[in-house]
Design an enzyme around this catalytic site. Structure first.
Site, short mmCIF file in Angstrom:
data_model
loop_
_atom_site.label_atom_id
_atom_site.label_comp_id
_atom_site.label_asym_id
_atom_site.label_seq_id
_atom_site.Cartn_x
_atom_site.Cartn_y
_atom_site.Cartn_z
N TRP A 100 -9.78 -15.04 5.44
CA TRP A 100 -10.81 -14.42 4.60
C TRP A 100 -10.82 -14.98 3.18
CZ3 TRP A 100 -7.13 -11.93 7.45
CH2 TRP A 100 -5.98 -11.51 6.78
N ARG A 101 -9.81 -15.78 2.84
CA ARG A 101 -9.82 -16.36 1.49
C ARG A 101 -10.62 -17.66 1.42
NH1 ARG A 101 -3.52 -15.36 -0.29
NH2 ARG A 101 -3.79 -13.16 -0.83
N GLU A 160 -10.74 -6.40 3.84
CA GLU A 160 -10.02 -5.34 3.12
C GLU A 160 -9.96 -4.06 3.95
OE1 GLU A 160 -8.12 -5.54 0.66
OE2 GLU A 160 -8.66 -7.52 -0.05
N THR A 181 -2.62 -1.95 7.87
CA THR A 181 -2.35 -2.92 8.94
C THR A 181 -1.78 -4.21 8.35
OG1 THR A 181 -4.29 -1.99 10.01
CG2 THR A 181 -3.38 -3.97 11.00
N LEU A 232 -6.43 -2.06 16.85
CA LEU A 232 -6.17 -2.15 15.41
C LEU A 232 -5.86 -0.77 14.80
CD1 LEU A 232 -6.14 -4.58 13.53
CD2 LEU A 232 -8.54 -4.23 13.07
N GLY A 233 -6.31 0.28 15.50
CA GLY A 233 -6.01 1.64 15.04
C GLY A 233 -6.92 2.12 13.92
N TYR A 234 -6.76 3.38 13.53
CA TYR A 234 -7.59 3.99 12.47
C TYR A 234 -9.06 3.62 12.67
CZ TYR A 234 -3.05 4.67 10.31
OH TYR A 234 -1.76 5.01 10.06
N TYR A 272 -10.24 1.48 -4.16
CA TYR A 272 -9.57 0.19 -3.91
C TYR A 272 -10.56 -0.84 -3.35
CZ TYR A 272 -7.01 -3.49 -1.72
OH TYR A 272 -6.60 -4.74 -1.34
N ASP A 284 -3.94 -0.43 -4.85
CA ASP A 284 -3.43 0.20 -3.62
C ASP A 284 -1.94 0.48 -3.82
OD1 ASP A 284 -2.26 -2.25 -3.50
OD2 ASP A 284 -2.95 -2.74 -1.47
N CYS A 332 13.82 -10.30 -6.46
CA CYS A 332 13.71 -10.49 -7.91
C CYS A 332 13.99 -11.93 -8.35
CB CYS A 332 14.65 -9.53 -8.64
SG CYS A 332 14.32 -7.81 -8.26
N CYS A 343 10.88 -13.87 -8.45
CA CYS A 343 9.74 -13.14 -8.99
C CYS A 343 9.28 -13.75 -10.32
CB CYS A 343 10.11 -11.67 -9.22
SG CYS A 343 8.73 -10.71 -9.89
S1 SF4 Z 1 8.59 -6.81 -10.26
FE1 SF4 Z 1 9.77 -8.62 -9.69
S2 SF4 Z 1 11.65 -8.46 -10.88
FE2 SF4 Z 1 10.68 -6.43 -10.85
S3 SF4 Z 1 11.57 -5.35 -9.12
FE3 SF4 Z 1 9.71 -6.34 -8.39
S4 SF4 Z 1 10.43 -8.31 -7.60
FE4 SF4 Z 1 12.05 -7.52 -8.89
#
Ligand code: SF4
Length: 389
Positions: free
Chosen positions: A27-28, A40, A46, A83-85, A123, A141, A233, A236
């Site tokens: 879909w992108r 969406e 799902t 797919l449900g719902y 949303y 969401d 993290c 991230c």
């Molecule tokens: S925002 Fe990033 S750094 Fe913070 S908890 Fe979530 S994954 Fe970890």
């Protein structure tokens, strides 16, 4: 807390990360309003992987609003089967009819107007407005609430509607402040520092493509700051900005109030066989699994002898009965705890007139495996018994 946190600092690392790491999803490729809307709705509750093949099949069969509006109930329910719902696809159809009648077949680009369409909440309205039309509207969401609660170390219950409203307000403000018009912001530029505000302390603010920003937030929630298990993290883009990480609260946030326990219902499922055909029943047009087909069933766990007399009352003559495996299906608010029986009945040709009348009152249709696959949408709640056909 979220309202005290400087959200502008999140934009650049987030959008930069997204442009490097975005998944390729069907879909992108061509984010028309119709494609965004259908995807969406399918993605609610799902998994992405489960949606991919459904989405491709649905768009091939019903490529635009006109085709969806004209589609028969049994056909769109069949496309949604498993797919449900199912209220999602009923609402999609109802909204398509509404769009044809009230908006000349064009999906509105205005957030407030989108909210008037059946099945479209804040949303989805935000997703269509921003992803398809590049309007500065948030699409909030559970994923977005989770990542923002973590990055700002906000311990408000994320299921509290007030928190969602506040998050939408803050993101709308951010998007409006930092948004460039679509022609100014190509995806490659999204997230780069570009705009300059005269006389402001924050001399430079990043420009945002609402489409890139909202998709990036969702993607971060899906791939990095995940809902189940520990967030990733280390990879991230917000690792140096995240207060939950700094304060070692990632396992405590977000806060979610306990949900009410699901109601448990006992059911007995009947596979009534006439030769190689099995009885199906169309569910009522309102309520859970509305309009879908089901195997005939009764509340409670019935014994073999109770099933035999029940099948007789339905106008059939049972020849043989076999107990099937137990099964449990979990909906959002209710659990079905099912037992099942396969009951072979005498061929219809041998039924008496009275039996035929009683059978007609039950409004059952008999279909073989091929017919069931082709024409009758059977929800996955019955999957455990479908394999016994
Ligand atoms: S925002 Fe990033 S750094 Fe913070 S908890 Fe979530 S994954 Fe970890």
């Amino acid at each position: 807390m979220l309202h005290e946190y400087d959200l502008t600092q999140l934009i650049q690392p987030l959008c930069g990360w997204f442009l490097q790491n975005a998944r390729k999803l069907p879909w992108r490729d061509d984010p028309t309003p119709y494609h965004v809307w259908v995807s969406e709705i399918m993605l609610q509750q799902t998994r992405v992987e489960a949606v991919k093949s459904y989405y491709t099949r649905f768009i091939k069969a019903l490529p635009d609003v006109t085709a969806l509006a004209q589609c028969e109930e049994d056909v769109y329910l069949k496309l949604w089967e498993g797919l449900g719902y199912y209220s999602r696809v009923r609402n999609l159809h109802a909204a398509a009819v509404q769009i044809m009648q009230e908006y000349d077949g064009r999906i509105p680009d205005d957030y407030g107007t989108l909210l008037k369409l059946k099945g479209i909440g804040s949303y989805t309205a935000g997703a269509i407005a921003s992803l398809a039309y590049e309007k500065p509207e948030p699409a909030v969401d559970g994923n977005v609430l989770r990542v923002l609660a973590r990055v700002s170390a906000d311990d408000t219950d994320i299921l509290d509607p007030g928190f969602k409203k506040e998050t939408e307000r803050l993101l709308r403000e951010l998007l409006k402040e930092c948004c460039s018009s679509p022609k100014d912001t190509e995806p490659e530029d999204a997230g780069k520092e570009s705009a300059r505000r005269d006389g402001s302390e924050k001399a430079e603010i990043p420009s945002i493509s609402p489409r890139i920003f909202n998709q990036a937030l969702m993607e971060l929630g899906a791939l990095v700051c995940v809902p189940n298990g520990a967030p990733n993290c280390e990879i991230c883009p917000w690792r140096d900005l995240c207060l939950a990480r700094k304060m070692q609260l990632t396992d405590k946030l977000p806060v979610r109030a306990k949900k009410k326990e699901r109601r448990k219902e006992e059911k007995t499922i009947l596979l009534i066989r006439d030769g190689d055909k099995i009885a199906l029943h169309k569910r009522p047009s309102k309520g859970l699994l509305a309009g879908l087909y089901e195997f005939p069933n009764k509340q409670g766990h019935l014994s073999e002898s109770q099933v035999i007399s029940l099948v007789r009352d339905m106008g059939y003559s049972p020849l043989r009965i076999k107990r099937l495996a137990d099964s449990v299906h979990i909906f959002s608010h209710v659990e079905w705890h099912m037992i099942g029986y396969s009951v072979l009945v005498e061929e219809e040709a041998f039924a008496t007139k009275e039996q035929k009348q009683r059978a007609a009152m039950e409004e059952l249709v008999f279909a073989d495996a091929g017919e069931q696959k082709e024409h009758y949408a059977l929800p996955s709640a019955f999957a455990a018994y479908r394999k016994d056909i």
